[in-house]
Design a protein around this motif. Structure first.
Motif, mmCIF file in Angstrom:
data_model
loop_
_atom_site.group_PDB
_atom_site.id
_atom_site.type_symbol
_atom_site.label_atom_id
_atom_site.label_comp_id
_atom_site.label_asym_id
_atom_site.label_seq_id
_atom_site.Cartn_x
_atom_site.Cartn_y
_atom_site.Cartn_z
ATOM 1 N N TYR A 149 108.358 -118.573 27.460
ATOM 2 C CA TYR A 149 109.892 -118.584 27.162
ATOM 3 C C TYR A 149 110.850 -118.438 28.113
ATOM 4 O O TYR A 149 111.940 -117.809 28.033
ATOM 5 N N TYR A 150 110.274 -118.458 29.377
ATOM 6 C CA TYR A 150 111.296 -118.576 30.457
ATOM 7 C C TYR A 150 112.131 -119.912 30.726
ATOM 8 O O TYR A 150 111.545 -120.813 30.121
ATOM 9 N N PHE A 193 116.845 -128.392 34.008
ATOM 10 C CA PHE A 193 116.467 -127.975 32.666
ATOM 11 C C PHE A 193 115.613 -128.757 31.976
ATOM 12 O O PHE A 193 115.038 -128.075 30.870
ATOM 13 N N GLY A 194 115.210 -129.925 32.499
ATOM 14 C CA GLY A 194 113.796 -130.514 32.084
ATOM 15 C C GLY A 194 114.088 -131.405 30.793
ATOM 16 O O GLY A 194 112.973 -132.090 30.392
ATOM 17 N N ASP A 227 116.552 -116.316 30.881
ATOM 18 C CA ASP A 227 117.200 -117.246 31.882
ATOM 19 C C ASP A 227 117.090 -116.925 33.497
ATOM 20 O O ASP A 227 117.834 -116.453 33.976
ATOM 21 N N SER A 228 115.869 -117.050 33.942
ATOM 22 C CA SER A 228 115.509 -116.817 35.236
ATOM 23 C C SER A 228 116.098 -118.032 35.991
ATOM 24 O O SER A 228 116.424 -117.526 37.237
ATOM 25 N N ASP A 229 116.859 -118.866 35.733
ATOM 26 C CA ASP A 229 117.719 -119.940 36.405
ATOM 27 C C ASP A 229 119.211 -119.392 36.622
ATOM 28 O O ASP A 229 119.584 -120.052 37.399
ATOM 29 N N GLN A 234 123.480 -119.369 25.918
ATOM 30 C CA GLN A 234 124.335 -120.232 25.594
ATOM 31 C C GLN A 234 124.976 -121.358 26.060
ATOM 32 O O GLN A 234 125.052 -122.407 25.790
ATOM 33 N N LYS A 235 125.140 -121.110 27.375
ATOM 34 C CA LYS A 235 125.584 -122.133 28.346
ATOM 35 C C LYS A 235 124.790 -123.171 28.391
ATOM 36 O O LYS A 235 124.793 -124.434 28.353
#
Length: 455
Positions: A149-150, A193-194, A227-229, A234-235
């Motif tokens: 879930y990262y 983001f894939g 959100d490790s990126d 939300q964004k």
């Protein structure tokens, strides 16, 4: 020979059934039968594609054990099970000639210490499939280098696909030069983001594919998006939804699109919890602010004539969902169909699918689910439990949507079949296939999961 015989019979019936000069195609009051020139013969040309999801490979696992609940190390996919799955996929592909294949997310097993190795192993396993067709990949919740879930990218903006880089045959679509179907107009500018879009051209007709990363939307139970990126959930949600809205708004009247994702919209049929986070928001191009959940349903409804359907993984089961905009009185807009997992930790047998579609309209007409069965039973005093087995794909171990849902018209679309089903009947049909013919009797604890309405 058969077609020539039927056509000759048709000519004879029309000729002897009409009592005036049939050499002149002029309607007359005495004859209401159509002339040969008036007969329009319609045919449906079909093709297939293959869908695979949730393998969860563990290269160090000697055997796979059936587990109804929990993510145990022994209930993911061993090399033995994968090799048998590979052989079955290749056998089905040779017999059915699919035009392309989709992988709907979740590559490695759950052991974080082996995450990188197992992810790379599974990507290589996909490359090594002897099915010379384009294979489209999208991220699952296990497919981050950092953990479950990262975000798809880590803080260095690396992804699992960087670990399997091949400039001559790159992800997210490998074998893109295959002759089975043309791959054009790949938009993968959101590699961090894939998610991406692509056109698949079958003859003179084009299917547009939109592959989403719905892990970004996730908040199921204790599974919280991390959100490790460096981009907040939300964004990232707003950016992906804006991109999706732009893609859908660019469709022409006759364009057809299929949407793919890992985690489906709606509630979990077992826990009853929403699988997308409730407080995520989406502001559309007109400035309307809604929850992500409602905004997505509205966006689908606005383009429902273009959308063939939605494909998802994640649940490991063979389920279906009908999407609506408001309540039970509203019209169904589309449907989401799950491809079961190969990993067996959700009470399922290892399974994958082929879909049959109309090559002109790309309407989904049918699917066939191929499943492996446990081969060792241990009987206790009051029950029979399935213990560690090798899981084998037997020749007769498959079923189709049309068989399971009692469809008598081969050209009837899956959409048309589902929109006419009373909820109780639909739940009954879904439960009959949910565990991909599992002996663990998987049933929906929350039958309302089959219908998705706006909140």
């Amino acid at each position: 020979m058969k077609n020539k015989y039927l056509y000759t019979l048709l000519i004879c019936v029309l000729f002897f059934g009409c009592k005036h000069d049939t050499t002149k195609c002029v309607p007359c009051p005495e004859c209401t039968k159509p002339h040969v020139e008036d007969v329009v013969v319609t045919t449906t040309t079909t093709s297939k594609f293959l869908a695979l999801s949730d393998v969860h490979i563990d290269g160090n696992l000697p055997q796979t054990r059936f587990e109804k609940k929990g993510k145990t190390d022994s209930s993911v996919t061993s090399d033995t099970l994968w090799q048998r799955t590979k052989a079955k996929i290749e056998s089905v592909a040779k017999a059915e000639n699919p035009k392309f294949m989709v992988y709907l997310g979740d590559l490695p097993g759950y052991d974080d210490s082996e995450r990188r190795n197992n992810t790379h192993l599974m990507l290589q396993n996909l490359r090594n499939l002897e099915v010379n067709v384009p294979i489209l990949y999208l991220p699952g919740n296990n497919d981050s280098l950092e953990g479950d879930y990262y975000s798809f990218s880590n803080d260095s903006l690396n992804t699992v696909l960087n670990e399997d880089a091949d400039a001559s045959n790159p992800w997210p679509i490998i074998n893109s030069k295959s002759s089975t179907i043309q791959v054009k107009n790949l938009d993968d500018n959101q590699k961090q983001f894939g998610y991406y879009s692509v056109d698949l051209i079958d003859g003179t007709n084009t299917l547009k594919v939109i592959a989403l990363n719905t892990v970004i939307f996730c908040a199921q139970g204790n599974h919280r998006y991390i959100d490790s990126d460096g981009v907040s959930q939300q964004k990232a949600t707003q950016d992906q939804m804006t991109w999706l809205e732009t893609k859908l708004n660019s469709l022409g009247t006759n364009d057809r699109v299929i949407i793919m994702m890992h985690i489906p919209i709606g509630i979990d049929g077992f826990s009853g919890k929403q699988m997308w986070k409730n407080d995520l928001e989406f502001i559309d191009k007109s400035g309307n602010k809604q929850t992500l959940y409602n905004g997505f349903l509205d966006l689908i409804a606005a383009h429902q004539t273009n959308i063939v359907g939605i494909l998802n993984g994640h649940t490991h089961t063979d389920g279906l969902r009908r999407l609506y905009t408001s309540d039970a009185k509203s019209a169904m807009t589309t449907f989401s169909v799950s491809t079961p997992g190969i990993a067996v930790n959700h009470g399922n047998n290892p399974s994958f699918k082929t879909f049959t579609y109309d090559t002109t309209t790309f309407d989904l007409l049918d699917f066939e689910t191929y499943y492996a069965s446990p081969t060792v039973h241990k009987t206790y005093k009051h029950s029979t439990h399935l213990k560690n087995t090798d899981f084998k794909f037997l020749d007769a171990s498959s079923y189709t949507f049309q068989q399971s849902y009692k469809v008598s018209t081969p050209t009837q679309t899956i959409f048309n079949t589902l929109e006419k089903q009373p909820k109780d009947s639909l739940v009954k049909f879904v439960n009959s296939t949910l565990g991909a013919k599992s002996n663990q009797n998987s049933k929906l604890k929350h039958p309302e999961a089959v219908n998705v309405y706006k909140n």
